[in-house]
Design an enzyme around this catalytic site. Structure first.
Site, short mmCIF file in Angstrom:
data_model
loop_
_atom_site.label_atom_id
_atom_site.label_comp_id
_atom_site.label_asym_id
_atom_site.label_seq_id
_atom_site.Cartn_x
_atom_site.Cartn_y
_atom_site.Cartn_z
N GLY A 98 -3.20 3.44 8.08
CA GLY A 98 -2.20 2.38 8.02
C GLY A 98 -1.68 2.13 9.43
N ASP A 144 -6.72 -6.85 3.76
CA ASP A 144 -6.06 -5.54 3.89
C ASP A 144 -6.07 -5.05 5.34
OD1 ASP A 144 -5.18 -2.94 3.56
OD2 ASP A 144 -6.84 -2.30 2.28
N ASP A 201 -4.80 3.59 -1.66
CA ASP A 201 -5.86 3.86 -0.68
C ASP A 201 -6.37 5.29 -0.83
OD1 ASP A 201 -6.10 1.42 0.90
OD2 ASP A 201 -4.02 1.81 1.48
N MET A 219 -12.18 4.43 -0.32
CA MET A 219 -12.86 4.55 0.97
C MET A 219 -13.57 5.90 0.93
SD MET A 219 -9.72 3.03 3.18
CE MET A 219 -8.60 3.15 1.79
N SER A 273 0.84 -1.20 0.00
CA SER A 273 0.00 0.00 0.00
C SER A 273 0.88 1.25 0.00
CB SER A 273 -0.91 0.02 1.23
OG SER A 273 -1.47 1.31 1.33
C1 DX5 Z 1 -6.44 1.11 5.60
C2 DX5 Z 1 -5.95 0.85 4.21
C3 DX5 Z 1 -4.85 -0.12 4.15
C4 DX5 Z 1 -3.59 0.32 4.84
C5 DX5 Z 1 -2.78 -0.88 5.19
O1 DX5 Z 1 -7.51 1.97 5.53
O2 DX5 Z 1 -7.00 0.34 3.41
O3 DX5 Z 1 -4.56 -0.46 2.81
O4 DX5 Z 1 -2.83 1.20 4.09
O5 DX5 Z 1 -1.73 -0.48 5.97
P1 DX5 Z 1 -1.01 -1.46 6.98
O6 DX5 Z 1 -0.46 -2.59 6.18
O7 DX5 Z 1 0.06 -0.60 7.59
O8 DX5 Z 1 -2.04 -1.93 7.97
ZN ZN Z 2 -6.51 -0.49 1.38
#
Ligand code: DX5
Ligand code: ZN
Length: 214
Positions: A143, A174, A34, A67, A7
């Protein structure tokens, strides 16, 4: 299938070109993008302007995760901006079919997503109408969160249904994926794992990607 989609949300945007060159060199399969609107989720990331450098510098397929509210208004623009797949949240719409049909009409792969608090069986009626389902293993928005263990059973349930009906729908997972839990998430039935901080925050991101696929 064991695919990894780093991501870009966790990338160093001051050095975006170098980050994307690292992804190009790596064993990563897709680049996960994202898009957050500050309305569907309590965070704002980026939108159309960054699709251009992603497309220009990244040689891997661009996997767009919206999102946002009203995804049907914007899916076509993400398709035109070079997305390889476009997904949005089932809980963001009354009926996902209009937005899915718009993505399909552009010849782009479709994906439906659900947050961890959404009844997973709500995805079942759409399994034969999408190319992929994305099961969130954290609440969408940020994240670096911790993987929610109950996701494993949700993945198994969807995998069983896909197998039972002999479908080719992919399962993407994810949130909170790292080198320690990737194997168990694949084992539960995931095809594609998204990883942000565990890739871009790693001392050796290319090695982390290889370890997740092992
Ligand atoms: C959260 C996003 C994810 C995020 C994942 O809203 O959809 O894709 O970037 O990040 P990590 O791997 O750090 O959880
Ligand atoms: Zn995502």
């Amino acid at each position: 299938m064991k695919l990894i989609a780093p991501s870009v949300l966790s990338a160093d945007f001051a050095h975006l070109e170098q980050e994307l060159q690292m992804i190009n060199r790596s064993q990563a399969d897709w680049l996960h993008i994202d898009v957050m609107d500050g309305s569907f989720v309590p965070n704002i990331s980026f939108g159309f302007p960054l699709m251009k450098p992603f497309r220009q510098y990244c040689t891997k397929p661009l996997d767009v995760h919206l999102m946002i509210v009203n995804p049907e208004k914007y899916v076509e623009r993400f398709c035109d901006a070079g997305a390889w797949s476009v997904g949005f949240h089932l809980e963001a719409v009354d009926d996902p079919m209009p937005a899915l049909n718009r993505i399909k009409a552009k010849g782009v792969r479709t994906c439906l997503t659900v947050n961890p608090d959404i009844d997973i069986t709500r995805l079942i009626p759409y399994l034969d109408r999408v190319d992929m389902v994305l099961i969130m293993s954290v609440f969408a928005g940020f994240g670096g969160q911790k993987f929610i263990p109950g996701t494993i059973d949700r993945i198994r349930l969807v995998r069983e249904e896909i197998t039972r009906r002999n479908l080719s729908t992919l399962i993407e997972v994810d949130g909170g994926i790292n080198t320690h839990n990737a194997a168990s998430v694949f084992e539960a039935g995931a095809d594609v794992l998204v990883a942000g901080s565990a890739v871009f925050g790693a001392e050796d991101p290319e090695k982390a990607i290889i370890q997740m696929k092992a």
